[in-house]
Scaffold this motif. Structure first.
Motif, PDB file in Angstrom:
ATOM      1  N   PRO A  65       0.841  -1.202   0.000  1.00 59.07           N
ATOM      2  CA  PRO A  65       0.000   0.000   0.000  1.00 59.07           C
ATOM      3  C   PRO A  65       0.874   1.249   0.000  1.00 59.07           C
ATOM      4  O   PRO A  65       2.032   1.220   0.418  1.00 59.07           O
ATOM      5  N   ASN A  66       0.291   2.355  -0.475  1.00 55.03           N
ATOM      6  CA  ASN A  66       1.024   3.617  -0.560  1.00 55.03           C
ATOM      7  C   ASN A  66       1.626   3.968   0.796  1.00 55.03           C
ATOM      8  O   ASN A  66       0.997   3.820   1.831  1.00 55.03           O
ATOM      9  N   ALA A  67       2.881   4.431   0.772  1.00 56.79           N
ATOM     10  CA  ALA A  67       3.572   4.719   2.027  1.00 56.79           C
ATOM     11  C   ALA A  67       2.911   5.858   2.799  1.00 56.79           C
ATOM     12  O   ALA A  67       2.978   5.915   4.013  1.00 56.79           O
ATOM     13  N   GLN A  68       2.289   6.818   2.087  1.00 55.47           N
ATOM     14  CA  GLN A  68       1.633   7.936   2.764  1.00 55.47           C
ATOM     15  C   GLN A  68       0.162   7.913   2.413  1.00 55.47           C
ATOM     16  O   GLN A  68      -0.285   8.573   1.466  1.00 55.47           O
ATOM     17  N   PRO A  69      -0.590   7.133   3.135  1.00 53.88           N
ATOM     18  CA  PRO A  69      -2.001   7.042   2.793  1.00 53.88           C
ATOM     19  C   PRO A  69      -2.721   8.357   3.078  1.00 53.88           C
ATOM     20  O   PRO A  69      -2.301   9.129   3.935  1.00 53.88           O
ATOM     21  N   THR A  70      -3.751   8.573   2.343  1.00 52.32           N
ATOM     22  CA  THR A  70      -4.530   9.803   2.557  1.00 52.32           C
ATOM     23  C   THR A  70      -5.213   9.741   3.917  1.00 52.32           C
ATOM     24  O   THR A  70      -5.741   8.697   4.313  1.00 52.32           O
ATOM     25  N   ARG A  71      -5.181  10.851   4.634  1.00 49.60           N
ATOM     26  CA  ARG A  71      -5.802  10.891   5.964  1.00 49.60           C
ATOM     27  C   ARG A  71      -7.251  11.324   5.803  1.00 49.60           C
ATOM     28  O   ARG A  71      -7.514  12.407   5.296  1.00 49.60           O
ATOM     29  N   PRO A  72      -8.119  10.548   6.270  1.00 47.18           N
ATOM     30  CA  PRO A  72      -9.526  10.886   6.051  1.00 47.18           C
ATOM     31  C   PRO A  72     -10.049  11.852   7.111  1.00 47.18           C
ATOM     32  O   PRO A  72      -9.450  12.040   8.160  1.00 47.18           O
ATOM     33  N   ALA A  73     -11.166  12.379   6.862  1.00 47.42           N
ATOM     34  CA  ALA A  73     -12.071  13.051   7.787  1.00 47.42           C
ATOM     35  C   ALA A  73     -11.516  14.313   8.445  1.00 47.42           C
ATOM     36  O   ALA A  73     -11.819  15.409   7.997  1.00 47.42           O
ATOM     37  N   LEU A  74     -10.658  14.169   9.484  1.00 44.36           N
ATOM     38  CA  LEU A  74     -10.345  15.320  10.320  1.00 44.36           C
ATOM     39  C   LEU A  74      -9.689  16.448   9.528  1.00 44.36           C
ATOM     40  O   LEU A  74     -10.019  17.608   9.702  1.00 44.36           O
ATOM     41  N   ARG A  75      -8.736  16.107   8.684  1.00 47.02           N
ATOM     42  CA  ARG A  75      -8.035  17.148   7.941  1.00 47.02           C
ATOM     43  C   ARG A  75      -9.002  17.857   6.988  1.00 47.02           C
ATOM     44  O   ARG A  75      -8.909  19.057   6.782  1.00 47.02           O
ATOM     45  N   ALA A  76      -9.893  17.082   6.458  1.00 47.85           N
ATOM     46  CA  ALA A  76     -10.800  17.659   5.485  1.00 47.85           C
ATOM     47  C   ALA A  76     -11.923  18.467   6.164  1.00 47.85           C
ATOM     48  O   ALA A  76     -12.492  19.352   5.553  1.00 47.85           O
ATOM     49  N   ARG A  77     -12.208  18.162   7.470  1.00 40.77           N
ATOM     50  CA  ARG A  77     -13.329  18.845   8.128  1.00 40.77           C
ATOM     51  C   ARG A  77     -12.821  19.504   9.410  1.00 40.77           C
ATOM     52  O   ARG A  77     -12.770  18.873  10.466  1.00 40.77           O
ATOM     53  N   PRO A  78     -12.462  20.807   9.368  1.00 37.54           N
ATOM     54  CA  PRO A  78     -11.887  21.484  10.544  1.00 37.54           C
ATOM     55  C   PRO A  78     -12.860  21.536  11.714  1.00 37.54           C
ATOM     56  O   PRO A  78     -12.435  21.537  12.871  1.00 37.54           O
ATOM     57  N   GLY A  79     -14.152  21.586  11.470  1.00 33.62           N
ATOM     58  CA  GLY A  79     -15.132  21.658  12.554  1.00 33.62           C
ATOM     59  C   GLY A  79     -15.054  20.477  13.496  1.00 33.62           C
ATOM     60  O   GLY A  79     -15.229  20.608  14.712  1.00 33.62           O
ATOM     61  N   MET A  80     -14.729  19.322  12.954  1.00 38.03           N
ATOM     62  CA  MET A  80     -14.629  18.110  13.769  1.00 38.03           C
ATOM     63  C   MET A  80     -13.485  18.204  14.776  1.00 38.03           C
ATOM     64  O   MET A  80     -13.537  17.635  15.861  1.00 38.03           O
ATOM     65  N   ARG A  81     -12.452  18.930  14.402  1.00 39.90           N
ATOM     66  CA  ARG A  81     -11.313  19.061  15.323  1.00 39.90           C
ATOM     67  C   ARG A  81     -11.729  19.813  16.582  1.00 39.90           C
ATOM     68  O   ARG A  81     -11.300  19.509  17.686  1.00 39.90           O
ATOM     69  N   TRP A  82     -12.555  20.852  16.432  1.00 38.62           N
ATOM     70  CA  TRP A  82     -13.013  21.612  17.604  1.00 38.62           C
ATOM     71  C   TRP A  82     -13.849  20.718  18.508  1.00 38.62           C
ATOM     72  O   TRP A  82     -13.722  20.768  19.745  1.00 38.62           O
ATOM     73  N   VAL A  83     -14.684  19.905  17.943  1.00 37.50           N
ATOM     74  CA  VAL A  83     -15.534  19.019  18.751  1.00 37.50           C
ATOM     75  C   VAL A  83     -14.670  18.029  19.534  1.00 37.50           C
ATOM     76  O   VAL A  83     -14.865  17.828  20.740  1.00 37.50           O
TER      77      VAL A  83
END
Lengths: 169, 222
Positions: A65-83
């Motif tokens: 598998p790719n050495a740097q897999p795409t990071r889902p969810a949190l990076r794409a949705r900043p609002g989730m980080r605050w929660v």
């Protein structure tokens, strides 16, 4: 057929043996050739070559598998980080407050709800004295039997032979 | 008629790689041995496709004889077919361990006979626990019957053919195997001894006894 080391035979016996063995050979070959038809041999030939190709084929290299897999969810949705941050902070504050309340002198203690309901924090059961003699214990048992439910046990008591009656017999 | 010594002559060696393998003194290698040496050289050189193509020739040359041997051992066409296929595949995958100075047929026959014995054991285990189903009911189609009887069919259907088949089946197992290899595989007593892992003297004794018994059984049928 002449076998080296076999007992010698007359020429006529050798000749008839050769004819006999030729007959046997022909029958044995025919026996196998009847079941191994040309079509079956052709199929067998193809199967052998296919199996050889499969067995000698170099193994496929499966890419890791790719050495740097795409990071889902949190990076794409900043609002989730605050929660998530707020939840973690709440947990930490709760734990710290619990420790403080427990360690301070005169802090809140958990009080059993049953004690609060009865209005007394004293235990209601009395401790059993371990110094009671056997005579006292049996006496208390007799009192208990006669006062509560003694009548119910009376038929059973009547059926049970008494020690002194057995001794008298 | 079985040979008591190797009589086949060696074919012209087609690749330079196999030319350095000198046969043992007194042994004349066959054309199949030369082809096997070629296949080995090609495999060692990493030319697997060319080796497979060359090996196909070896299969063509030997498969009928291999089928006869396997059928005499197993008496079942499906099992014999499987044994022959397995033997050829094993030969190719282990061709690098073939010693070019020895007859290829002996090496191949030994592998085939061992596979036949393995299948015999497996079949015995299977039959111990499973009730055999009648032929054709297990999804394996019947072989199409030839519309016209072949010469082989006519020979087997004759009274003489039936008597000979019955007589061969009466031979003790070891005698029948030795006799079969000598007669059908056209191998010498020396080659049979190598293929079966027996001493040559033992092979001769078995062969002699087999022939004596067959003579006794068949002499009244002449």
């Amino acid at each position: 057929m002449k076998i080296p080391g076999a007992p010698s035979e007359t020429p006529s016996e050798t000749l008839s043996d050769e004819r006999l063995m030729d007959d046997v050979s022909a029958v044995l070959r025919a026996e196998a050739d009847v079941v191994f038809t040309d079509e079956r041999l052709a199929r067998q030939h193809a199967h052998i070559l296919r199996r050889i190709e499969e067995e000698t084929r170099p193994g496929q290299v499966i890419a890791f598998p790719n050495a740097q897999p795409t990071r889902p969810a949190l990076r794409a949705r900043p609002g989730m980080r605050w929660v998530a941050g707020a939840a973690a902070a709440g947990l930490l504050i709760g734990v710290a407050a619990g420790h403080l309340a427990h360690d301070l002198p005169g802090g809140i203690r958990a009080i059993p709800s049953a004690a609060i309901a009865s209005g007394s924090l004293q235990p209601t059961l009395q401790a059993v004295s371990t110094t009671m003699s056997e005579e006292e214990f049996l006496g208390q048992m007799e009192i208990a039997i006669e006062t509560t439910g003694g009548s119910a046990l009376r038929p059973l008591d009547d059926l049970t032979p008494l020690v002194w009656e057995i001794a008298a017999q | 008629m079985p040979r008591t010594t190797s009589q086949r002559s060696i074919a012209p060696v087609t690749s330079a790689a196999s030319a350095h393998a000198a046969p043992q003194p007194g042994i004349t290698l066959s054309a199949d041995s030369a082809v096997a040496a070629d296949v080995k050289a090609l495999v060692v050189a990493g030319k697997r496709d060319a080796a497979r193509e060359r090996f196909a020739l070896l299969v063509t040359n030997l498969q009928r004889r291999a089928g006869r041997i396997a059928y005499q051992y197993l008496r079942d066409v499906q099992d014999a077919d499987e044994a022959v296929q397995d033997a050829f595949v094993k030969v190719f995958t282990h061709i690098t361990s073939y010693r070019e100075e020895l007859p290829f047929e002996v090496w191949f026959t030994r592998i085939l006979v061992n596979r036949c014995l393995d299948l015999q054991k497996a079949r015995a285990r299977r039959l111990r626990w499973i009730v055999p189903t009648p032929s054709g009911s297990d999804g394996i189609p019947y072989e199409p019957v030839a519309p016209q009887p072949t010469p082989e069919h006519r020979l087997l259907a004759s009274e003489r053919g039936r008597v000979i088949m019955a007589a061969v089946q009466e031979l003790p197992d070891r005698q029948r195997k030795v006799f079969t290899l000598c007669q059908i595989a056209d191998q010498s007593t020396s080659e049979v001894s190598q293929a079966l892992g027996l001493s040559e003297a033992t092979v001769r004794v078995h062969l002699f006894r087999a022939m004596r018994k067959l003579r006794t059984l068949l002499v009244h049928e002449r």
